[in-house]
Design a protein around this motif. Structure first.
Motif, PDB file in Angstrom:
ATOM      1  N   ASP A  63     -16.402  50.974  59.753  1.00 54.86           N
ATOM      2  CA  ASP A  63     -17.816  51.526  59.992  1.00 54.86           C
ATOM      3  C   ASP A  63     -17.885  52.952  60.904  1.00 54.86           C
ATOM      4  OD1 ASP A  63     -20.624  51.388  59.555  1.00 54.86           O
ATOM      5  OD2 ASP A  63     -21.034  50.704  61.697  1.00 54.86           O
ATOM      6  N   ASN A  64     -16.708  53.177  61.694  1.00 59.40           N
ATOM      7  CA  ASN A  64     -16.783  54.320  62.364  1.00 59.40           C
ATOM      8  C   ASN A  64     -16.008  55.718  62.164  1.00 59.40           C
ATOM      9  OD1 ASN A  64     -14.342  53.054  62.947  1.00 59.40           O
ATOM     10  ND2 ASN A  64     -14.096  53.340  64.889  1.00 59.40           N
ATOM     11  N   ILE A  65     -15.749  55.787  60.623  1.00 59.11           N
ATOM     12  CA  ILE A  65     -15.123  56.776  59.956  1.00 59.11           C
ATOM     13  C   ILE A  65     -15.793  57.850  59.776  1.00 59.11           C
ATOM     14  CG2 ILE A  65     -13.230  57.381  58.658  1.00 59.11           C
ATOM     15  CD1 ILE A  65     -12.133  55.816  60.882  1.00 59.11           C
ATOM     16  N   PHE A  66     -15.418  59.073  59.864  1.00 55.95           N
ATOM     17  CA  PHE A  66     -16.076  60.178  59.076  1.00 55.95           C
ATOM     18  C   PHE A  66     -15.068  61.183  58.828  1.00 55.95           C
ATOM     19  CE2 PHE A  66     -18.629  64.268  59.910  1.00 55.95           C
ATOM     20  CZ  PHE A  66     -19.132  64.352  58.528  1.00 55.95           C
ATOM     21  N   ALA A  67     -15.192  61.457  57.374  1.00 56.63           N
ATOM     22  CA  ALA A  67     -13.956  62.256  56.915  1.00 56.63           C
ATOM     23  C   ALA A  67     -14.553  63.562  56.064  1.00 56.63           C
ATOM     24  CB  ALA A  67     -13.159  61.519  55.938  1.00 56.63           C
ATOM     25  N   LYS A  68     -13.907  64.542  56.128  1.00 56.47           N
ATOM     26  CA  LYS A  68     -14.170  65.658  55.143  1.00 56.47           C
ATOM     27  C   LYS A  68     -13.047  66.017  54.492  1.00 56.47           C
ATOM     28  CE  LYS A  68     -16.251  67.429  59.468  1.00 56.47           C
ATOM     29  NZ  LYS A  68     -15.906  66.333  60.360  1.00 56.47           N
ATOM     30  N   ASP A  69     -13.310  66.078  53.215  1.00 55.81           N
ATOM     31  CA  ASP A  69     -12.208  66.561  51.795  1.00 55.81           C
ATOM     32  C   ASP A  69     -12.513  67.474  51.305  1.00 55.81           C
ATOM     33  OD1 ASP A  69     -10.836  63.383  51.959  1.00 55.81           O
ATOM     34  OD2 ASP A  69     -12.787  62.955  51.366  1.00 55.81           O
ATOM     35  N   THR A 116      -7.566  66.568  53.975  1.00 59.45           N
ATOM     36  CA  THR A 116      -8.651  65.742  54.609  1.00 59.45           C
ATOM     37  C   THR A 116      -8.691  65.702  56.259  1.00 59.45           C
ATOM     38  OG1 THR A 116      -8.354  64.194  52.624  1.00 59.45           O
ATOM     39  CG2 THR A 116      -9.488  63.209  54.857  1.00 59.45           C
ATOM     40  N   VAL A 117      -9.774  66.231  56.731  1.00 52.40           N
ATOM     41  CA  VAL A 117      -9.902  65.917  58.307  1.00 52.40           C
ATOM     42  C   VAL A 117     -10.624  64.627  58.163  1.00 52.40           C
ATOM     43  CG1 VAL A 117     -10.568  66.672  60.343  1.00 52.40           C
ATOM     44  CG2 VAL A 117      -9.589  68.326  58.513  1.00 52.40           C
ATOM     45  N   ALA A 118      -9.821  63.525  59.058  1.00 47.84           N
ATOM     46  CA  ALA A 118     -10.694  62.259  59.161  1.00 47.84           C
ATOM     47  C   ALA A 118     -10.951  61.935  60.474  1.00 47.84           C
ATOM     48  CB  ALA A 118      -9.989  61.178  58.478  1.00 47.84           C
ATOM     49  N   PHE A 119     -12.036  61.434  61.136  1.00 51.36           N
ATOM     50  CA  PHE A 119     -12.158  61.280  62.566  1.00 51.36           C
ATOM     51  C   PHE A 119     -12.526  59.710  62.552  1.00 51.36           C
ATOM     52  CE2 PHE A 119     -13.539  65.543  61.588  1.00 51.36           C
ATOM     53  CZ  PHE A 119     -13.137  66.130  62.665  1.00 51.36           C
ATOM     54  N   ASP A 120     -11.924  59.071  63.537  1.00 44.95           N
ATOM     55  CA  ASP A 120     -12.435  57.716  64.134  1.00 44.95           C
ATOM     56  C   ASP A 120     -13.429  58.138  65.193  1.00 44.95           C
ATOM     57  OD1 ASP A 120     -12.718  55.548  66.363  1.00 44.95           O
ATOM     58  OD2 ASP A 120     -11.233  54.782  65.257  1.00 44.95           O
ATOM     59  N   LEU A 121     -14.799  57.962  64.988  1.00 44.76           N
ATOM     60  CA  LEU A 121     -15.646  58.863  65.740  1.00 44.76           C
ATOM     61  C   LEU A 121     -15.560  58.615  67.239  1.00 44.76           C
ATOM     62  CD1 LEU A 121     -18.637  58.445  63.135  1.00 44.76           C
ATOM     63  CD2 LEU A 121     -17.588  60.636  63.653  1.00 44.76           C
ATOM     64  N   GLU A 122     -15.525  57.070  67.434  1.00 45.22           N
ATOM     65  CA  GLU A 122     -15.422  56.914  69.199  1.00 45.22           C
ATOM     66  C   GLU A 122     -14.220  57.547  69.802  1.00 45.22           C
ATOM     67  OE1 GLU A 122     -15.815  52.784  69.557  1.00 45.22           O
ATOM     68  OE2 GLU A 122     -17.867  52.631  68.806  1.00 45.22           O
ATOM     69  N   MET A 123     -12.994  57.592  69.110  1.00 48.26           N
ATOM     70  CA  MET A 123     -11.979  58.025  69.860  1.00 48.26           C
ATOM     71  C   MET A 123     -11.916  59.584  69.744  1.00 48.26           C
ATOM     72  SD  MET A 123      -8.838  55.703  68.263  1.00 48.26           S
ATOM     73  CE  MET A 123      -7.699  56.590  68.955  1.00 48.26           C
ATOM     74  N   ALA A 124     -12.413  60.034  68.686  1.00 51.68           N
ATOM     75  CA  ALA A 124     -12.162  61.435  68.558  1.00 51.68           C
ATOM     76  C   ALA A 124     -13.227  62.193  69.387  1.00 51.68           C
ATOM     77  CB  ALA A 124     -12.775  62.060  67.011  1.00 51.68           C
TER      78      ALA A 124
END
Length: 316
Positions: A63-69, A116-124
Motif C-alpha cells: 500500500d505504500n509504493i509509488f512508481a514512475k515508469d 522505473t523509479v520506485a519509492f517506498d513512501l515512508e522510507m523515501a
C-alpha cells in the motif's frame, strides 16, 4: 549465479554489488534483464530491457509504493480499469501505486526498454529529508497528485521528461550513483511543478474482449500474410466494429493495420531472400501476397531501404 523458477520463466541473479543487482529472466519467447540501483533508502532505480513477448510478475502489492515508469522504446500493455487495457509507448510516463502490478505483462512489439523509479513512501520521505536539507517535495502529496486510484495513470510524451530520463542512460560508471541521485531529485522537482494536461484524462482504453479480438486479427494476418483481406472483411470475420478494430490495433502495435502488415510481409520476404536461395524474386513476392514482382520490389525498398536483389546480394 543464483537461479530459480518464477512461474513459467527462469530468473537468474547475474551480479550483485555496491547497491546494484542484475536479474535476467528467460521464457520460451525470449529474455530480459532488470538492472536495479538503490539510490536512497526506499528509492530504487531500475533499467528494464526485455526482448520477449511477455513477462510474468510475481510482485506482491503493497500500500505504500509509488512508481514512475518511463518508456524509452517499445510498448507495454497494462490494466487501465476493470477488464480493460491501455498501452504505453515511447516517451510516455506511467504513474502507478503497484496495486494491480501482478500477473502477465505483454510487450506487443516483442521488445521493451525503459526505466522505473520506485519509492517506498515512508522510507523515501525520511531519506530525502536526511539527504537534502529543506527539500521542498512532499512525496506523499506527489503520489496523490499523479495517481490516487487503484489503476495507473499515463501521461503521453511529457515535455521535459526525455531530457531528465534520457540522460540516465549516458553516465560514466565512476559517477553513476551520485549522478542518479541528482537526476531523481530533478525529476521530483519537475513533477511537483508540472501542471497535468486535462486532455490526458481521456486517453483510450479497450475492453478485454476487444483486445482479444484484435490480437486474433494480428495472428490471422501473420499466419495468412500471402492472402489479401480488406479491413472491412476482417472486422466482420472477428465480429468487431471497424473503427474499434483500427483504433485498438494501432494502440496495441503502434501502427495501422496496413503499415504493420507491410512491414511484417517485408520481414518475411527478407527471411526468404536469406534462406531460399533457389527462389526467384517473383516467387518470394507471391509468398508474401504480391502478384507483381515490381510492386513487391517497390514495397520492399520502402521498408528495407534497398531492392530485394541488393538485399540478397549483401547477405550472401
Amino acid at each position: 549465479m543464483e537461479e530459480c523458477l518464477l512461474g513459467g520463466q527462469r530468473a537468474t541473479l547475474l551480479a550483485k554489488s555496491d547497491g546494484c543487482s542484475i536479474m535476467q529472466f528467460e521464457n520460451h519467447t525470449g529474455e530480459g534483464t532488470m538492472t536495479c540501483y538503490e539510490i536512497f533508502p526506499g528509492t530504487i532505480l531500475t533499467f528494464n530491457d526485455f526482448h520477449m513477448e511477455y513477462f510474468d510478475s510475481e510482485y506482491v502489492p503493497q500500500d505504500n509504493i509509488f512508481a514512475k515508469d518511463y518508456r524509452r522504446e517499445g510498448r507495454m500493455e497494462y490494466l487501465a480499469a476493470k477488464d480493460a487495457y491501455a498501452y504505453v509507448q515511447a516517451k510516455d510516463m506511467k504513474f502507478d501505486r503497484r496495486l494491480q502490478h501482478v500477473g502477465r505483462f505483454v510487450f506487443p512489439a516483442k521488445h521493451y526498454h525503459g526505466l522505473t523509479v520506485a519509492f517506498d513512501l515512508e522510507m523515501a520521505a525520511q531519506a530525502l529529508v536526511t539527504e537534502v536539507k529543506d527539500f521542498p517535495i512532499d512525496i506523499m502529496a506527489l503520489r496523490d497528485k499523479y495517481c490516487c486510484s487503484l489503476y495507473p495513470k499515463v501521461i503521453h510524451k511529457m515535455e521535459g521528461i526525455e531530457h531528465i530520463c534520457g540522460e540516465l542512460y549516458q553516465v560514466p560508471q565512476k559517477i553513476r550513483v551520485p549522478y542518479f541521485k541528482i537526476k531523481i531529485l530533478e525529476l521530483l522537482l519537475y513533477l511537483e511543478a508540472l501542471e497535468i494536461p486535462e486532455e490526458e484524462n481521456s486517453k483510450p482504453y479497450f475492453y478485454k474482449t476487444q483486445v482479444e479480438k484484435v490480437k486474433a486479427v494480428q495472428r490471422f494476418l501473420s499466419e495468412h500474410c500471402a492472402e489479401n483481406h480488406t479491413q472491412e472483411e476482417l472486422a466482420e470475420k472477428f465480429d468487431i466494429s471497424l473503427t474499434t478494430m483500427k483504433s485498438c490495433f494501432k494502440n496495441i502495435y503502434g501502427s495501422s493495420i496496413g503499415v504493420w502488415l507491410s512491414h511484417y510481409r517485408m520481414n518475411q520476404a527478407a527471411e526468404l531472400l536469406r534462406t531460399k536461395k533457389d527462389f526467384s524474386i517473383a516467387q518470394i513476392a507471391g509468398e508474401v501476397g504480391y502478384d507483381s514482382a515490381s510492386k513487391f520490389a517497390l514495397a520492399f525498398r520502402k521498408v528495407m531501404g534497398m531492392s530485394p536483389r541488393e538485399y540478397r546480394k549483401e547477405r550472401k
